[in-house]
Write a protein that holds these residues in place. Sequence first.
Motif, PDB file in Angstrom:
ATOM      1  N   LYS A 214       0.845  -1.204   0.000  1.00 63.29           N
ATOM      2  CA  LYS A 214       0.000   0.000   0.000  1.00 63.29           C
ATOM      3  C   LYS A 214       0.871   1.240   0.000  1.00 63.29           C
ATOM      4  O   LYS A 214       0.627   2.175  -0.754  1.00 63.29           O
ATOM      5  N   THR A 215       1.889   1.242   0.854  1.00 65.17           N
ATOM      6  CA  THR A 215       2.780   2.407   0.927  1.00 65.17           C
ATOM      7  C   THR A 215       3.483   2.640  -0.400  1.00 65.17           C
ATOM      8  O   THR A 215       3.550   3.765  -0.894  1.00 65.17           O
ATOM      9  N   ILE A 216       3.998   1.563  -0.989  1.00 68.92           N
ATOM     10  CA  ILE A 216       4.724   1.699  -2.252  1.00 68.92           C
ATOM     11  C   ILE A 216       3.815   2.227  -3.352  1.00 68.92           C
ATOM     12  O   ILE A 216       4.176   3.131  -4.094  1.00 68.92           O
ATOM     13  N   TYR A 217       2.599   1.689  -3.433  1.00 70.34           N
ATOM     14  CA  TYR A 217       1.679   2.156  -4.462  1.00 70.34           C
ATOM     15  C   TYR A 217       1.254   3.592  -4.226  1.00 70.34           C
ATOM     16  O   TYR A 217       0.884   4.298  -5.158  1.00 70.34           O
ATOM     17  N   PHE A 218       1.303   4.008  -2.969  1.00 66.94           N
ATOM     18  CA  PHE A 218       0.856   5.357  -2.641  1.00 66.94           C
ATOM     19  C   PHE A 218       1.932   6.408  -2.908  1.00 66.94           C
ATOM     20  O   PHE A 218       1.609   7.568  -3.121  1.00 66.94           O
TER      21      PHE A 218
ATOM     22  N   MET B  75       6.161  -0.583 -10.134  1.00 63.43           N
ATOM     23  CA  MET B  75       5.634   0.628  -9.513  1.00 63.43           C
ATOM     24  C   MET B  75       6.745   1.471  -8.897  1.00 63.43           C
ATOM     25  O   MET B  75       6.771   2.681  -9.000  1.00 63.43           O
ATOM     26  N   ILE B  76       7.658   0.801  -8.208  1.00 66.63           N
ATOM     27  CA  ILE B  76       8.676   1.550  -7.488  1.00 66.63           C
ATOM     28  C   ILE B  76       9.920   1.755  -8.342  1.00 66.63           C
ATOM     29  O   ILE B  76      10.792   2.548  -7.987  1.00 66.63           O
TER      30      ILE B  76
ATOM     31  N   PHE C 169      11.421   5.264  -8.943  1.00 61.86           N
ATOM     32  CA  PHE C 169      12.109   5.857  -7.788  1.00 61.86           C
ATOM     33  C   PHE C 169      13.522   5.315  -7.660  1.00 61.86           C
ATOM     34  O   PHE C 169      14.475   6.051  -7.419  1.00 61.86           O
TER      35      PHE C 169
ATOM     36  N   PHE D 165       5.080  11.971   4.832  1.00 60.61           N
ATOM     37  CA  PHE D 165       4.072  10.942   4.508  1.00 60.61           C
ATOM     38  C   PHE D 165       4.289   9.683   5.351  1.00 60.61           C
ATOM     39  O   PHE D 165       3.351   9.138   5.926  1.00 60.61           O
ATOM     40  N   LEU D 166       5.537   9.229   5.426  1.00 64.50           N
ATOM     41  CA  LEU D 166       5.805   8.003   6.178  1.00 64.50           C
ATOM     42  C   LEU D 166       5.520   8.208   7.667  1.00 64.50           C
ATOM     43  O   LEU D 166       4.989   7.324   8.333  1.00 64.50           O
TER      44      LEU D 166
ATOM     45  N   GLN E 187       1.484   8.598   7.858  1.00 63.41           N
ATOM     46  CA  GLN E 187       0.768   7.869   6.812  1.00 63.41           C
ATOM     47  C   GLN E 187      -0.710   7.631   7.136  1.00 63.41           C
ATOM     48  O   GLN E 187      -1.582   7.866   6.324  1.00 63.41           O
TER      49      GLN E 187
ATOM     50  N   ILE F 125      -3.837   9.273   4.853  1.00 69.70           N
ATOM     51  CA  ILE F 125      -4.775   8.489   4.059  1.00 69.70           C
ATOM     52  C   ILE F 125      -6.204   8.714   4.543  1.00 69.70           C
ATOM     53  O   ILE F 125      -7.132   8.841   3.743  1.00 69.70           O
TER      54      ILE F 125
END
Lengths: 293, 255
Positions: free
Chosen positions: A109-113, B1-2, B5, B237-238, B241, B245
């Motif tokens: 979830k974190t990665i996709y966010f 996805m990552i 980065f 964000f981390l 989090q 959200i």
Amino acid sequence: MIKYLQNILNKESVSSWFFIMPSVLGSFLFIVLPVFVSFGISFLKWDLLSSPKFVGVDNYIELFSDPIFYTVLLNTLYYAFCVSVLGVILPLILAVILDRKIKGAEIFKTIYFLPFITPMVVVALVWEWIFDPYRGVLNWFLMGAKIEWLYDPNIAMAAIILVSVWKLIGYNMVLFLAGLSGIDANLSEASKIDGASELKNFFYITVPVLSPTIFFVMIITIISSFQVFDLIYLMTQGGPMNSTNVIVYWLYNNAFEYFKVGEASAIAYVLFFIILGLTALQWKIRRKWVLHE
Amino acid sequence: MIFPFLWMIVTSFMTSSQVLSGVINFIPRPFVFENYTAITQAIPVGRYFFNSAFVAVLMTLGQVIISAMAGYAFARMKFKGRDALFFLLLVTMMVPPQVNIIPLFYLIKELNWIDTYQALVVPGLFGGFGVFMMRQWFLGLPQSLEEAARIDGCNYFQTFFKIALPLGLPALATLGIFTFITSWNSFMWPLIVTNSDCMRTMPVGLAIFKGSFRETTQWGQLMACAVIAIIPVVAIFLAGQKYFIKGLMAGSVKE
């Protein structure tokens, strides 16, 4: 004097006005008033410097007889359509998978966010580097293809859509996860006992029960797609050959590059009415969505 | 996805000859910091960073306190025109910001605010979203503590700052994180109201830096900038989090 002040601060009707004043005044000055001023400017020929000239609905007539307007409108519609379809289907599938409480779901979830909170400038730069026709990693993955991604009028928009969807997936996924957590577990259990497959379960239980959420996510995605600017400005400047020119980018160009603020305000109002319609639709659905919960 | 980065970080540690060689290699060889030192000489990246951070902090504090006060009043107090005003604030959420950008630019110009911090901060302090969120939060809180404070002789302001505001911390954090990230990432408005290099925010400075390359784009240096630009938002964000959200889901009306 102090007594007097004390009395005032104890009065509900007076105190409450002090509480709301900054917000109400600020919203009026920076949001409500400009909406009307913007409408007024759309009837002017003006460059923000010399004195404005009233031209009636000329700006709108010019706008609707300008072929570029239709190119821009079609581009925006195409972009909004593709982003909202892909940006709903992919996150929905991901949400259903992640809802299974699989190992490491939180990390996924974190990665996709992450893309969602990343500044658009960073997104644009990284993807431009990935898309680089000669040294980019994407063409390398495609076995040394020589695709000109952002420089090919037939492909540029698709590339922009790809990046937009990548940025959006995590956010929409979280909305779907919220919707999924509201589904009664008994429903899918019952269908499993009746022998329904996973796929059948998805199409006959998850999708129908989640449909208000799906519509809601779709519409907010369309609304935000109509406002796309940063990515276009940073990656393609509307090109090549207007193939990625969209409403807000065109508005920006008219206002702050050519200083035709009357024409730009007319474009702004076309956008405003499109979004107003979509928002009205969204509020209707939202009510349904909230009730559903 | 990552992958983007990771590719960004990896590229930022490559020498420019490795980047330009056109041979894809997923490990920087040699592993260098030269891109990070080069950008501090090429552009005032520290200044960009400071501007972005300063604007984001001011906007966050302002937005949070203004929204909390209004949200509290709309949730707890009775006054003439309350429902009508609240409805009006909700309606402002429907207005796409791009529609207002020309009159706002003109207003800022007439105020002589072009190239100032107030131009970057003030227009972002208001809106229905924060008020709506804070009102919802206060509506969900029990009133007994505030009533006790009132009976003990606190006026409305004391009650708000001593009792209600501390109870509102989770909602304030949500709104604060949301505002900080929005402000840090904002692009169009800072692009329009800043002219001089020393007033540019991180995103705008970066975009102009990118545009300054004529023959060969130094991707290593750009990726180094990108890494720096992303650190504050990822950190916040981390750290918050869960709040973030939750806030997005409550405020999805805004998008």
